[in-house]
Design an enzyme around this catalytic site. Structure first.
Site, PDB file in Angstrom:
ATOM      1  N   THR A  12       0.808  -1.228   0.000  1.00 32.03           N
ATOM      2  CA  THR A  12       0.000   0.000   0.000  1.00 32.03           C
ATOM      3  C   THR A  12       0.838   1.273   0.000  1.00 32.03           C
ATOM      4  O   THR A  12       0.284   2.374  -0.068  1.00 32.03           O
ATOM      5  CB  THR A  12      -0.933   0.031   1.234  1.00 32.03           C
ATOM      6  OG1 THR A  12      -0.109  -0.050   2.403  1.00 32.03           O
ATOM      7  CG2 THR A  12      -1.937  -1.095   1.224  1.00 32.03           C
ATOM      8  N   ASP A  61      -3.434  -8.200   8.387  1.00 26.39           N
ATOM      9  CA  ASP A  61      -2.298  -7.742   9.185  1.00 26.39           C
ATOM     10  C   ASP A  61      -1.350  -8.924   9.341  1.00 26.39           C
ATOM     11  O   ASP A  61      -1.757  -9.970   9.868  1.00 26.39           O
ATOM     12  CB  ASP A  61      -2.843  -7.271  10.551  1.00 26.39           C
ATOM     13  CG  ASP A  61      -1.780  -6.625  11.428  1.00 26.39           C
ATOM     14  OD1 ASP A  61      -0.608  -7.059  11.379  1.00 26.39           O
ATOM     15  OD2 ASP A  61      -2.133  -5.698  12.175  1.00 26.39           O
ATOM     16  N   ASN A  88       8.020  -7.729   2.354  1.00 25.89           N
ATOM     17  CA  ASN A  88       8.363  -6.304   2.453  1.00 25.89           C
ATOM     18  C   ASN A  88       7.702  -5.604   3.645  1.00 25.89           C
ATOM     19  O   ASN A  88       8.281  -4.654   4.194  1.00 25.89           O
ATOM     20  CB  ASN A  88       7.930  -5.623   1.142  1.00 25.89           C
ATOM     21  CG  ASN A  88       7.906  -4.121   1.253  1.00 25.89           C
ATOM     22  OD1 ASN A  88       8.955  -3.468   1.222  1.00 25.89           O
ATOM     23  ND2 ASN A  88       6.719  -3.541   1.406  1.00 25.89           N
ATOM     24  N   TYR A 154      14.711  -1.727  16.330  1.00 20.68           N
ATOM     25  CA  TYR A 154      14.529  -1.850  14.868  1.00 20.68           C
ATOM     26  C   TYR A 154      15.725  -2.581  14.260  1.00 20.68           C
ATOM     27  O   TYR A 154      15.559  -3.496  13.435  1.00 20.68           O
ATOM     28  CB  TYR A 154      14.347  -0.473  14.221  1.00 20.68           C
ATOM     29  CG  TYR A 154      14.224  -0.569  12.714  1.00 20.68           C
ATOM     30  CD1 TYR A 154      13.089  -1.131  12.130  1.00 20.68           C
ATOM     31  CD2 TYR A 154      15.260  -0.148  11.871  1.00 20.68           C
ATOM     32  CE1 TYR A 154      12.980  -1.255  10.746  1.00 20.68           C
ATOM     33  CE2 TYR A 154      15.155  -0.260  10.496  1.00 20.68           C
ATOM     34  CZ  TYR A 154      14.009  -0.817   9.934  1.00 20.68           C
ATOM     35  OH  TYR A 154      13.908  -0.947   8.571  1.00 20.68           O
ATOM     36  N   LYS A 158      15.963  -6.204  12.061  1.00 22.69           N
ATOM     37  CA  LYS A 158      16.547  -6.375  10.723  1.00 22.69           C
ATOM     38  C   LYS A 158      17.764  -7.306  10.761  1.00 22.69           C
ATOM     39  O   LYS A 158      18.046  -7.994   9.776  1.00 22.69           O
ATOM     40  CB  LYS A 158      16.877  -5.007  10.109  1.00 22.69           C
ATOM     41  CG  LYS A 158      15.625  -4.209   9.739  1.00 22.69           C
ATOM     42  CD  LYS A 158      14.775  -4.927   8.688  1.00 22.69           C
ATOM     43  CE  LYS A 158      13.460  -4.247   8.383  1.00 22.69           C
ATOM     44  NZ  LYS A 158      12.670  -4.926   7.339  1.00 22.69           N
TER      45      LYS A 158
HETATM   46  P1  NDP Z   1       6.300   2.368   4.179  1.00 20.55           P
HETATM   47  O1  NDP Z   1       5.860   2.809   5.537  1.00 20.55           O
HETATM   48  O2  NDP Z   1       6.221   3.346   3.076  1.00 20.55           O
HETATM   49  O3  NDP Z   1       5.497   1.047   3.759  1.00 20.55           O
HETATM   50  C1  NDP Z   1       5.358  -0.009   4.667  1.00 20.55           C
HETATM   51  C2  NDP Z   1       4.368  -1.037   4.133  1.00 20.55           C
HETATM   52  O4  NDP Z   1       4.289  -2.109   5.085  1.00 20.55           O
HETATM   53  C3  NDP Z   1       2.982  -0.469   3.966  1.00 20.55           C
HETATM   54  O5  NDP Z   1       2.423  -0.944   2.761  1.00 20.55           O
HETATM   55  C4  NDP Z   1       2.213  -1.038   5.157  1.00 20.55           C
HETATM   56  O6  NDP Z   1       0.866  -1.291   4.771  1.00 20.55           O
HETATM   57  C5  NDP Z   1       2.930  -2.369   5.364  1.00 20.55           C
HETATM   58  N1  NDP Z   1       2.750  -2.853   6.722  1.00 20.55           N
HETATM   59  C6  NDP Z   1       3.256  -2.320   7.864  1.00 20.55           C
HETATM   60  N2  NDP Z   1       2.830  -3.011   8.920  1.00 20.55           N
HETATM   61  C7  NDP Z   1       2.038  -4.009   8.447  1.00 20.55           C
HETATM   62  C8  NDP Z   1       1.286  -5.053   9.048  1.00 20.55           C
HETATM   63  N3  NDP Z   1       1.276  -5.228  10.376  1.00 20.55           N
HETATM   64  N4  NDP Z   1       0.596  -5.897   8.260  1.00 20.55           N
HETATM   65  C9  NDP Z   1       0.599  -5.733   6.922  1.00 20.55           C
HETATM   66  N5  NDP Z   1       1.279  -4.779   6.286  1.00 20.55           N
HETATM   67  C10 NDP Z   1       1.981  -3.925   7.047  1.00 20.55           C
HETATM   68  O7  NDP Z   1       7.794   1.836   4.393  1.00 20.55           O
HETATM   69  P2  NDP Z   1       8.910   1.308   3.345  1.00 20.55           P
HETATM   70  O8  NDP Z   1       8.318   1.075   2.026  1.00 20.55           O
HETATM   71  O9  NDP Z   1      10.074   2.209   3.459  1.00 20.55           O
HETATM   72  O10 NDP Z   1       9.308  -0.057   4.062  1.00 20.55           O
HETATM   73  C11 NDP Z   1       9.152  -1.324   3.438  1.00 20.55           C
HETATM   74  C12 NDP Z   1      10.191  -2.272   4.023  1.00 20.55           C
HETATM   75  O11 NDP Z   1      11.495  -1.793   3.698  1.00 20.55           O
HETATM   76  C13 NDP Z   1      10.157  -2.411   5.547  1.00 20.55           C
HETATM   77  O12 NDP Z   1      10.364  -3.760   5.876  1.00 20.55           O
HETATM   78  C14 NDP Z   1      11.310  -1.536   6.004  1.00 20.55           C
HETATM   79  O13 NDP Z   1      11.807  -1.956   7.246  1.00 20.55           O
HETATM   80  C15 NDP Z   1      12.277  -1.765   4.873  1.00 20.55           C
HETATM   81  N6  NDP Z   1      13.331  -0.746   4.722  1.00 20.55           N
HETATM   82  C16 NDP Z   1      12.979   0.571   4.568  1.00 20.55           C
HETATM   83  C17 NDP Z   1      13.981   1.521   4.433  1.00 20.55           C
HETATM   84  C18 NDP Z   1      13.692   2.981   4.346  1.00 20.55           C
HETATM   85  O14 NDP Z   1      14.615   3.786   4.580  1.00 20.55           O
HETATM   86  N7  NDP Z   1      12.502   3.406   3.993  1.00 20.55           N
HETATM   87  C19 NDP Z   1      15.394   1.127   4.399  1.00 20.55           C
HETATM   88  C20 NDP Z   1      15.626  -0.289   4.579  1.00 20.55           C
HETATM   89  C21 NDP Z   1      14.625  -1.175   4.707  1.00 20.55           C
HETATM   90  P3  NDP Z   1      -0.427  -0.972   5.671  1.00 20.55           P
HETATM   91  O15 NDP Z   1      -0.067   0.148   6.609  1.00 20.55           O
HETATM   92  O16 NDP Z   1      -1.482  -0.635   4.672  1.00 20.55           O
HETATM   93  O17 NDP Z   1      -0.686  -2.274   6.361  1.00 20.55           O
HETATM   94  C1  8X3 Z   2      15.638   1.743   7.320  1.00 18.93           C
HETATM   95  C2  8X3 Z   2      16.898   2.502   7.181  1.00 18.93           C
HETATM   96  O1  8X3 Z   2      18.823   3.554   8.455  1.00 18.93           O
HETATM   97  O2  8X3 Z   2      16.577   4.161   9.150  1.00 18.93           O
HETATM   98  O3  8X3 Z   2      15.871   0.383   7.475  1.00 18.93           O
HETATM   99  O4  8X3 Z   2      17.468   2.024   9.670  1.00 18.93           O
HETATM  100  S1  8X3 Z   2      17.450   3.080   8.691  1.00 18.93           S
END
Ligand code: NDP
Ligand code: 8X3
Length: 254
Positions: A12, A61, A88, A154, A158
């Site tokens: 999403t 969820d 993801n 966090y 990871k």
């Molecule tokens: P966003 O917050 O933009 O997106 C997160 C997504 O995860 C949303 O679609 C949300 O959907 C879904 N989500 C969260 N909790 C739940 C749940 N309990 N059940 C189902 N879906 C869930 O974050 P990112 O796109 O940045 O993050 C995606 C992944 O990448 C994560 O695992 C994050 O840790 C990882 N990541 C992100 C980085 C960054 O700097 N942004 C760097 C490294 C890794 P909804 O709320 O609709 O359920």
């Molecule tokens: C998300 C990147 O550096 O905020 O995983 O942990 S950081």
């Protein structure tokens, strides 16, 4: 690569949504999951219209093991043969020392990033084993390789993703299932808005003075990994903004 069925959790927003775009534009059938049903419905309609691909939207969820099992255990026949799972869905909640941390934030992170990934994977792996093929792509992070001040829980989740990826790769080796860890540095998504509990100013300040990765940058890496020939696995990919050297060193110009 030939048309595949790709399950993306957390589609999403951010990286998951960008992955949905990337796989759809390359003609793959999608199963998209998340909790925000309106966004899921809109994205599904957009992708179906724009790329003429099949899309199944599933609202659940990943922390809810019973619901996750029920939904993924009852997929329509046309979507049961999952070739690629992109684990993801994930988040950071809060940033503080352990003694000042909110245990509810810890639960959200551990239950989503670690147990949620397991809840989904356990439902998809048996089919992949039966078919002796499949690819699981987990979203790790630079936070799974290093720790940074106040990032303790966090980072721990990871690091767990890193360990689970390596463990799955060993366990699934006899079944020709590929397992990849994609580990981004800072990506500008809703991630920081969620981490700072909706404080947009704090969220923006994370990306101040440098060009972070965009969700599409990461989605392209994920698509590249998924589209290698079957004998090639990208085990572990660390993808960073050029302005970020490691978990703590950024070059900010403005
Ligand atoms: P966003 O917050 O933009 O997106 C997160 C997504 O995860 C949303 O679609 C949300 O959907 C879904 N989500 C969260 N909790 C739940 C749940 N309990 N059940 C189902 N879906 C869930 O974050 P990112 O796109 O940045 O993050 C995606 C992944 O990448 C994560 O695992 C994050 O840790 C990882 N990541 C992100 C980085 C960054 O700097 N942004 C760097 C490294 C890794 P909804 O709320 O609709 O359920
Ligand atoms: C998300 C990147 O550096 O905020 O995983 O942990 S950081």
């Amino acid at each position: 690569m030939k048309s595949k069925t790709v399950l993306i959790t957390g589609a999403t927003a951010g990286i998951g949504e960008a992955c949905a775009q990337e796989f759809a534009q390359n003609g793959h059938r999608l199963i998209l999951t998340g909790r925000r049903v309106d966004r899921l419905a809109q994205l599904s309609t957009d992708l179906q219209e724009k790329f003429q691909v099949d899309v199944l939207a599933l609202e659940f969820d990943v922390r809810d093991r019973e619901m996750t099992s029920k939904v993924l255990g009852n997929l329509p026949a046309a979507y049961q043969h999952i070739d690629v799972l992109v684990n993801n869905a994930g988040l950071a909640a809060g940033i503080s020392t352990v003694e000042n941390g909110d245990p509810e934030d810890w639960d959200r992170m551990i239950d989503t990033n670690v147990k949620g990934l397991l809840n989904v994977s356990r439902m998809i792996i048996p089919g992949m084993k039966d078919r002796q093929s499949g690819h699981i792509i987990n979203l790790g992070s630079i936070a799974g390789k290093q720790t940074y001040p106040n990032g303790n829980v966090y980072c721990a989740t990871k690091h767990a993703v890193e360990a689970l990826t390596a463990g799955m790769r060993i366990d699934l080796l006899p079944f020709k299932i590929r397992v990849t860890n994609v580990c981004p540095g800072a990506v500008e998504t809703e991630f920081s808005l969620v981490r700072f509990h909706g404080d947009a100013d704090k969220a923006r300040s994370v990306y101040r003075g440098y060009t972070p990765l965009m969700a599409k940058d990461v989605a392209e890496v994920i698509y590249f990994a998924a589209s290698r020939p079957p004998h090639v696995t990208l085990n572990d990919v660390l993808v960073m903004p050029t302005a970020q050297a490691d978990a703590t060193h950024f070059h900010r110009e403005r």
